[in-house]
Design a protein around this motif. Sequence first.
Motif, mmCIF file in Angstrom:
data_model
loop_
_atom_site.group_PDB
_atom_site.id
_atom_site.type_symbol
_atom_site.label_atom_id
_atom_site.label_comp_id
_atom_site.label_asym_id
_atom_site.label_seq_id
_atom_site.Cartn_x
_atom_site.Cartn_y
_atom_site.Cartn_z
ATOM 1 N N ALA A 148 14.185 -13.713 13.003
ATOM 2 C CA ALA A 148 15.433 -14.454 12.761
ATOM 3 C C ALA A 148 15.800 -15.299 13.974
ATOM 4 C CB ALA A 148 16.564 -13.484 12.424
ATOM 5 N N ALA A 149 15.735 -14.725 15.159
ATOM 6 C CA ALA A 149 16.067 -15.462 16.384
ATOM 7 C C ALA A 149 15.082 -16.600 16.625
ATOM 8 C CB ALA A 149 16.090 -14.510 17.580
ATOM 9 N N ASP A 175 15.042 -16.401 2.417
ATOM 10 C CA ASP A 175 15.471 -15.594 1.269
ATOM 11 C C ASP A 175 14.942 -14.167 1.356
ATOM 12 O OD1 ASP A 175 16.993 -17.519 -0.027
ATOM 13 O OD2 ASP A 175 15.331 -18.237 -1.254
ATOM 14 N N ARG A 176 13.740 -14.007 1.888
ATOM 15 C CA ARG A 176 13.144 -12.674 2.031
ATOM 16 C C ARG A 176 13.605 -11.991 3.307
ATOM 17 N NH1 ARG A 176 8.164 -15.352 1.567
ATOM 18 N NH2 ARG A 176 7.214 -13.864 2.971
ATOM 19 N N LEU A 177 13.761 -12.747 4.389
ATOM 20 C CA LEU A 177 14.126 -12.166 5.682
ATOM 21 C C LEU A 177 15.540 -11.605 5.696
ATOM 22 C CD1 LEU A 177 13.524 -11.625 8.688
ATOM 23 C CD2 LEU A 177 14.237 -13.990 9.154
ATOM 24 N N ILE A 178 16.454 -12.261 5.030
ATOM 25 C CA ILE A 178 17.875 -11.936 5.134
ATOM 26 C C ILE A 178 18.169 -10.476 4.794
ATOM 27 C CG2 ILE A 178 18.708 -12.564 2.833
ATOM 28 C CD1 ILE A 178 20.191 -13.791 6.146
ATOM 29 N N ASP A 179 17.430 -9.901 3.858
ATOM 30 C CA ASP A 179 17.675 -8.514 3.452
ATOM 31 C C ASP A 179 17.287 -7.489 4.521
ATOM 32 O OD1 ASP A 179 18.681 -9.330 0.996
ATOM 33 O OD2 ASP A 179 16.711 -9.233 0.021
ATOM 34 N N TYR A 180 16.515 -7.898 5.505
ATOM 35 C CA TYR A 180 16.105 -6.999 6.582
ATOM 36 C C TYR A 180 17.085 -7.000 7.759
ATOM 37 C CZ TYR A 180 11.532 -6.606 4.357
ATOM 38 O OH TYR A 180 10.509 -6.352 3.470
ATOM 39 N N LEU A 181 18.037 -7.912 7.742
ATOM 40 C CA LEU A 181 18.905 -8.111 8.902
ATOM 41 C C LEU A 181 20.244 -7.411 8.738
ATOM 42 C CD1 LEU A 181 18.260 -11.921 9.421
ATOM 43 C CD2 LEU A 181 17.157 -10.000 10.600
ATOM 44 N N GLN A 182 20.717 -6.841 9.840
ATOM 45 C CA GLN A 182 22.056 -6.263 9.898
ATOM 46 C C GLN A 182 23.063 -7.395 10.062
ATOM 47 O OE1 GLN A 182 22.733 -2.934 9.537
ATOM 48 N NE2 GLN A 182 20.547 -2.818 9.049
ATOM 49 N N PRO A 206 25.975 -12.624 13.929
ATOM 50 C CA PRO A 206 26.113 -14.088 13.896
ATOM 51 C C PRO A 206 24.817 -14.802 13.484
ATOM 52 C CG PRO A 206 27.168 -13.197 15.848
ATOM 53 C CD PRO A 206 26.421 -12.058 15.203
ATOM 54 N N VAL A 207 23.673 -14.282 13.898
ATOM 55 C CA VAL A 207 22.395 -14.901 13.516
ATOM 56 C C VAL A 207 22.198 -14.784 12.001
ATOM 57 C CG1 VAL A 207 19.877 -14.745 13.723
ATOM 58 C CG2 VAL A 207 21.306 -14.611 15.767
ATOM 59 N N ARG A 208 22.482 -13.618 11.462
ATOM 60 C CA ARG A 208 22.363 -13.433 10.007
ATOM 61 C C ARG A 208 23.299 -14.397 9.282
ATOM 62 N NH1 ARG A 208 24.298 -10.652 5.484
ATOM 63 N NH2 ARG A 208 22.645 -9.808 4.169
ATOM 64 N N ASP A 209 24.510 -14.549 9.778
ATOM 65 C CA ASP A 209 25.459 -15.487 9.163
ATOM 66 C C ASP A 209 24.919 -16.910 9.185
ATOM 67 O OD1 ASP A 209 27.168 -13.352 8.720
ATOM 68 O OD2 ASP A 209 28.461 -13.820 10.438
ATOM 69 N N GLN A 210 24.314 -17.286 10.312
ATOM 70 C CA GLN A 210 23.751 -18.628 10.412
ATOM 71 C C GLN A 210 22.596 -18.804 9.419
ATOM 72 O OE1 GLN A 210 22.497 -19.766 14.361
ATOM 73 N NE2 GLN A 210 22.438 -21.913 13.820
#
Length: 179
Positions: free
Chosen positions: A110-111, A153-160, A163-167
């Motif tokens: 994500a980063a 679309d696939r990565l987002i479900d792995y993230l807590q 702010p990065v997830r929101d972006q």
Amino acid sequence: MNTDADHEDPSRDLSTWTIDRLQSFVENAQGQQLEAVRVVAQGHAYRADEPLEARQQWAKLSLQANQRLHGDGPWDRARAAQQNFMLRMWVIDQLGPDGEDHDWSPETLAADTVAALALTPAEARALADHWRDLAVEQIGELRRHKTLTAHLDRLIDYLQPSPVRDQLLAWIETRHYLP
């Protein structure tokens, strides 16, 4: 006649080479040789009959060849980043995330994705609203951003939540408007 020179010819079927041999070869390989190693290594990573650790090693080799392959132009850098992101996402999806290994860490992916993007979602959306009036270079920039965010679309479900997830959620929404 099979000579030693023929045996070492990189145009030979690299899919039959061992990972150790390909790892040695990739150190001095260039251009199409690197692309061939990238493809062969990625193919081995996809093989369900290989042990998990071996598949991860093959994926690492593919990432290494891909990193050495890219050129300096914006499309070359985007191609390399997109292939990197997609393979890493595949490993996370299929073989499982690994917080101890940055290549298989969803948070690191994500980063790295955010770092590869030159525009914010709001900037990209504002440009996309009138993309037909933009210079070809700006349209290309929007296309690169769409490509670089294809795995979200696939990565987002792995993230807590963060702010990065929101972006990245904003990027998922913005992608629909990009040319």
